[in-house]
Design a protein around this motif. Structure first.
Motif, mmCIF file in Angstrom:
data_model
loop_
_atom_site.group_PDB
_atom_site.id
_atom_site.type_symbol
_atom_site.label_atom_id
_atom_site.label_comp_id
_atom_site.label_asym_id
_atom_site.label_seq_id
_atom_site.Cartn_x
_atom_site.Cartn_y
_atom_site.Cartn_z
ATOM 1 N N THR A 61 2.817 -6.186 1.685
ATOM 2 C CA THR A 61 3.508 -6.495 0.434
ATOM 3 C C THR A 61 4.631 -5.483 0.254
ATOM 4 O O THR A 61 4.372 -4.297 0.038
ATOM 5 C CB THR A 61 2.530 -6.420 -0.754
ATOM 6 N N ASN A 94 -1.004 2.528 3.138
ATOM 7 C CA ASN A 94 -1.897 2.759 1.996
ATOM 8 C C ASN A 94 -1.504 3.991 1.206
ATOM 9 O O ASN A 94 -2.314 4.502 0.439
ATOM 10 C CB ASN A 94 -3.337 2.912 2.468
ATOM 11 N N ILE A 121 3.162 -2.318 1.694
ATOM 12 C CA ILE A 121 1.839 -1.711 1.539
ATOM 13 C C ILE A 121 0.778 -2.790 1.734
ATOM 14 O O ILE A 121 1.071 -3.983 1.745
ATOM 15 C CB ILE A 121 1.679 -1.027 0.166
ATOM 16 N N ARG A 122 -0.445 -2.329 1.889
ATOM 17 C CA ARG A 122 -1.547 -3.246 2.149
ATOM 18 C C ARG A 122 -2.165 -3.677 0.814
ATOM 19 O O ARG A 122 -2.581 -2.827 0.029
ATOM 20 C CB ARG A 122 -2.580 -2.544 3.018
ATOM 21 N N THR A 123 -2.226 -4.974 0.589
ATOM 22 C CA THR A 123 -2.820 -5.505 -0.633
ATOM 23 C C THR A 123 -3.730 -6.673 -0.248
ATOM 24 O O THR A 123 -3.926 -6.949 0.936
ATOM 25 C CB THR A 123 -1.737 -6.032 -1.592
ATOM 26 N N PHE A 124 -4.247 -7.366 -1.260
ATOM 27 C CA PHE A 124 -5.106 -8.521 -1.007
ATOM 28 C C PHE A 124 -4.322 -9.740 -0.536
ATOM 29 O O PHE A 124 -4.909 -10.676 0.012
ATOM 30 C CB PHE A 124 -5.908 -8.863 -2.269
ATOM 31 N N GLU A 125 -3.015 -9.773 -0.745
ATOM 32 C CA GLU A 125 -2.219 -10.970 -0.419
ATOM 33 C C GLU A 125 -2.036 -11.091 1.091
ATOM 34 O O GLU A 125 -1.606 -10.142 1.741
ATOM 35 C CB GLU A 125 -0.848 -10.888 -1.094
ATOM 36 N N LYS A 126 -2.366 -12.257 1.643
ATOM 37 C CA LYS A 126 -2.300 -12.437 3.085
ATOM 38 C C LYS A 126 -1.174 -13.367 3.521
ATOM 39 O O LYS A 126 -1.017 -13.629 4.719
ATOM 40 C CB LYS A 126 -3.638 -12.973 3.614
#
Lengths: 348, 348, 348, 348
Positions: free
Chosen positions: D249, D211, D239-244
């Motif tokens: 990402t 993050n 990095i951490r995003t909404f895409e799973k």
């Protein structure tokens, strides 16, 4: 499967369990905490169940839990926990206000902030002597001399102390002064620190990592619990999103979600989430109304000269407003606002 | 610089302004709305100020605003606005509850849901006849026959109707039935739709885009306002983050932030943000306590068979609880819970 | 279950299917596209299978697909598709470069940009006549006069045109000039626009929503496909994250992930994702190396005066570098760089 | 302002600087590193400039830098750095492949993985003996016995070792075995660990926090540098995003952005970012093509039984493909693929 030993369990009791598990083809991981020992079993659960472990001497509880976190899960512990910080309760029917300066700077500033905290309805004093700062050139806190200031202010005001620890090597020192240890958002997956805090013999306030899912937050609490310390308070303090109008995005839904998943108390930090003074009171109202077990708020006698996070600290005119809203909303929620202990209590 | 013309301004008044601006070396963009015309000026602001435009015939206001949104900004309009939906107020001292089914399915289901809405303290009925669905294979709404059902239920219950429109080509049709148009989160930057809604002669509820910053949300409202429609209500409904325990992350701080930046009322959708029935009441409490001007809540007589978002709809036992919390928290906030109009009013 | 009818299927053939499905207790949703009709079945799949629909007159294919998107899924269409834009291929073994100005401003600027595009190795010209802008006060494009400029420049340079459409009402007009329609990131869930584009008889470039999951992106493509248009090219253009050093975060992994899930070609927009000129060449290299079927790049003869997105447009010295890297990396990947058509071709 | 003392500076030289700064009304923070001392000045910069500090005995450099990170900034150090890991270079014209198992499990598994690494073109061996795991019930690594296995495998294969350290208390022990210390994503703001690593006398690979903004990543590197260790390699790992659809990402743009801001080498971890075997080769190509100074890749002789992250480890058939792509893309980029040292070198 997790076996929680009774505080009175002997080393022999533990060895017997370990041997039994081995004969059943499993492995037992023994974690010796300050007040109790926990044994985690890895292997064939059905085989373990034939052992009737619950009946063995020294065993307090046997948990068969499907959640990835076990000791902090509500699955096996449906009633909600109450944590006591030098006699001040957090959780249960109580709503507890914690307040104080972001950083301890001087004895005068800390005492003034503690008096503001008390006027704001706080029962506990927060204040940082060890500050994790993004920049190595920023003020890093006073260290042990800050802890001494906090102890003196506790003596004078009666408010027990919540203070952050950032290095496993400091845990013992900090625990010698503090009534509650705080683990900050940047250390939410600092497992060595979590384990050290689990062995320190003090309740722990665990802030959510700014990028931690609720599940990861509970897993971090499990690291503390696994070392024998279940006196944990969870603190939601905002997560990192694309929105830049606020310092972080307060995830207000995380309060009821975490309370459903875990028996631990959950409080909210409206100061670090919003990052702006004029958001603190609205977010405090939202926190108590959503059902939080408390709030932790920055106050400072002179925010414009604060060494850390001045723009979010409440000042004079806000203090009474905070006390009022905490009292009225707590009553509306059918709960009790935790009163501050009297100064004499601090001398005990 | 933006010139707001009076409703009584003539075409000649407008032409005069445009010519004046041209002589000053600038360009004037004329936007003719239903009730007023707005002229945006591009060019040298200091030059424009020499023209004394405020004194020209037909000019209601001249705004020199630094925010990227101008008409919806609070900078030039410090008092907070109130929007009237067929006589039902949103904003000002009021807290307004809107409730109803996510989608209109049948006359019986819609009437039953409207009666639940009224019992829950709602003054407006929500219900979707045009549903924007991620999958083309999902139920897309009943279209005009759904609008007719809503109109019949309004007749019977007296509750004015809030319903979504998803295609600019449908705006006139939907406005013929609806008392308030809703623009959904997926259309938060569908500028053709925003402009069409700005010309429809109906108040508009503008949901925040699930990835929109607060500034982008206000810019979307500006698209509506620029077409002459300032009867806009903003609705926070959760943003997209990494957290998956909730459907979206309710950005509760967005309520006071948007209220500080804009004079428009701001309400909260606790149903779509949490996505789970047991989060709706806690989040409704948080919304009213943070200072929202209202909430919009899903109710359904039989959520288990709902064609859309059943898991988040309130059911029987929750209705009274919602009515109670709305009443008690609104009182605590020193505001007035908007009462539902009587059925006879619907016949007007 | 989805039935794809042959281009030669008669209305009677379709009615027969619908009746058959009804007798089996199901519902049939008929979508008539420009070149073929698609029938989606809702109901008991096992019952449908007894009907032997594949043997019915006029049926081209019967798809039983578990993915939420069906027509664009690779599950039933393992070979990767190639889309032809006025004879210029995208997909298959080709790597196709698309370039041009963000917005059409003047005939001279557009022609100069088209010549830069050709020099950069582009086979298609991009340029916006309808611009979706966050602010209603920003330049919104030249509209139809911009389309005419594009058509003239196509005539002169031979490069087919890719241009954006933002309003369903404009689709027919834009399709009258354009060789490929572009749906932009803000319209990624504007379902009315997607459906209109699906019926326009032109290939469509579908940009990923800045907050869309890959699954949602493919579902948006399914909306186009369901109207009978399978000539779709997916374009990854960056997603919204917490990182602010770039305009968006290019999700480079989305290229192989989408190519695994869908048979549609996938290209990358390095200009809008990075938002800075000096990132365009490195990200173009990354895109071709990861396996993208092409790139779409902003070029402008005078970026410092561009009405839109000047800071990310490539200028003089970068053009040759782009041509070189596209040629060398395409060769290394064992693919063919699509050559630009000759000007005479534009007169066809 | 930061003063970098020469390695030959005496304590007296340092005291003189501190006194001078005090007389100018400023404060000097002295950080004594293994090889050099750094003095940070806080106060009036213009006053400091009158002191002519650059001419004082023992002063190597005086940096006046506007970026919040100073020692790692490219502002004052325009040429890009090269870090040497037991003679193996990272940075400069080199592209360096690092490979190995996520976790050290057994001598046989580690040796087999090291041989795979060498076959894949790697010049350095990665492998974890201390694993930071989200769950306290997951495998936490072999500890010192894992370090011994790594040392034995280095002896046999000649590959220098990169291994993670998670607790400041372990730094000295780990540095006794490792050629390069790795700080993982969960410890990206564990400042006590960063400072301990800065004093360990070993180069450090600093993974980006999942993050962390790029600026925070560079600030974390500054913590290491401030303790006198500039042998730092940055590693982008998603990095951490909404895409799973992917584990994280991969922020491929972060490579050129960080290289523009800092002189430190930047490598990419395609295994942890994608989290899936079939994404590793495409992302490795993207990394080298974007200009990364290297990649770090998981390999495992038997991923299906791996104790950690098996699904992302490359296996037999991928190894040669990785070696081929690294060689061909490195050549295309005009750089040199760092060769693996010979086994005999390990005995030095």
């Amino acid at each position: 499967m997790v076996i929680v030993m009774a505080p009175t369990a002997t080393p022999d009791n533990i060895d017997t369990i370990v041997d039994l598990v081995a004969t059943a083809g499993g492995e037992a991981y023994v974690t010796r905490g300050v007040s109790r020992t926990i044994i985690g079993l890895v292997g064939d659960v059905q085989q373990f169940e034939t052992l009737d472990l619950r009946a063995m001497p020294g065993v307090s509880d046997v948990l068969r839990i499907s959640a990835p976190y076990k000791l902090v899960s509500r699955e096996n512990h449906p009633s909600r926990s109450m944590v006591s910080v030098r006699g001040v309760p957090i959780g249960g029917d109580n709503v507890t206000v914690i307040a104080g300066p972001c950083a301890v700077e001087t004895p005068e500033q800390t005492l003034a902030a503690a008096q503001m905290a008390r006027a704001a309805g706080a029962a506990l004093l927060r204040g940082g002597a060890y500050k994790p700062r993004t920049s190595p050139y920023a003020f890093q806190g006073l260290g042990e001399s800050g802890l001494k200031i906090l102890a003196d202010v506790r003596e004078e005001t009666g408010l027990p102390i919540v203070t952050e620890v950032v290095d496993p090597a400091d845990v013992e020192l900090v625990a010698g002064y503090a009534d509650m240890l705080q683990i900050g958002t940047r250390n939410a997956q600092n497992f060595a620190l979590l384990q050290a805090a689990g062995e320190a013999g003090r309740p722990v306030m665990l802030k959510r990592g700014m990028n931690a899912t609720i599940e990861e937050w509970l897993m971090a609490a499990e690291y503390i619990a696994q070392r024998g310390n279940l006196d944990i308070v969870l603190c939601e303090r905002g997560i990192r999103t694309f929105e830049k109008a606020t310092r972080n995005t307060l995830d207000i839904s995380a309060v009821p979600v975490a309370q459903n998943l875990s028996h631990l108390p959950v409080i909210v930090d409206p100061s670090h989430s919003g990052g702006k003074r004029d958001l603190v009171l609205p977010l405090s109202r939202a926190a108590i109304a959503v059902g939080a077990d408390g709030i932790i708020v920055d106050v400072h006698p002179a925010p414009e000269t604060a060494l850390c996070d001045g723009p979010q600290a409440l000042v004079g005119e806000d203090i009474e407003a905070l006390a009022d809203l905490a009292a009225s909303l707590t009553a509306l929620m059918g709960r009790t606002l935790t009163p501050a202990p009297e100064p004499v209590a601090a001398g005990v």
